[in-house]
Design a protein around this motif. Structure first.
Motif, short mmCIF file in Angstrom:
data_model
loop_
_atom_site.label_atom_id
_atom_site.label_comp_id
_atom_site.label_asym_id
_atom_site.label_seq_id
_atom_site.Cartn_x
_atom_site.Cartn_y
_atom_site.Cartn_z
N THR A 184 19.57 29.93 -33.21
CA THR A 184 20.77 30.76 -33.25
C THR A 184 21.62 30.67 -31.98
O THR A 184 22.83 30.83 -32.05
CB THR A 184 20.40 32.23 -33.49
N LYS A 223 21.74 26.17 -31.07
CA LYS A 223 22.25 25.36 -32.19
C LYS A 223 21.53 24.01 -32.30
O LYS A 223 22.12 23.00 -32.65
CB LYS A 223 23.77 25.14 -32.08
N GLY A 271 22.63 32.48 -39.69
CA GLY A 271 22.82 31.31 -40.55
C GLY A 271 21.67 31.17 -41.53
O GLY A 271 20.78 32.01 -41.58
#
Length: 131
Positions: A28, A31, A93
């Motif tokens: 998170t 990346k 995500g």
């Protein structure tokens, strides 16, 4: 047939008739992609090799990891996981499940991550064979 169930607290949201899969996600903050290979067995999900494509905030490769093809490869000895619990929120995500040579976002089966469902469990289960 043994396959993979996705859901929470024993409630099945989706079933996949696959004997093995890779769980993949992006860290998170950094990346950077993480990947873990699992085999689906009657006892649960057996972790095989794992890979991380870099290091950073809280994501150092474990001792003994080998750098190959731009990723750190390693194995951890853990008992079968039944279930494997992961966090799944809109801010973080989505995860991907990779099997049969393709990767799919979990949203393909479960819809997008939701704040009111911040966790997901994966476990081995009996699934009907698809014809």
């Amino acid at each position: 047939m043994i396959g993979l169930c996705l859901g929470l607290a024993g409630v099945v949201w989706a079933q996949l008739p696959t004997p093995a899969f890779t769980l993949a996600w992006n860290h998170t903050i950094e990346k950077i992609r993480w990947e873990e290979d699992y085999r689906v067995t009657a006892d649960g999900l057996l972790l095989g090799e794992a890979r991380i494509k870099g290091s950073g905030a809280g994501m150092e490769a474990p001792q003994g990891a080998e750098l190959r093809d731009g990723a750190w490869h390693y194995r951890r000895q853990v008992p079968a996981l039944q279930p494997l619990r992961v966090g799944r929120t809109p801010e973080a995500g989505d995860y991907q499940l990779c099997f049969d040579g393709q990767c799919h976002a979990l949203s393909e089966w479960l819809g997008p991550p939701r704040a009111d469902r911040p966790a997901l469990e994966l476990w081995s289960c009996e699934v009907a064979a698809q014809s």
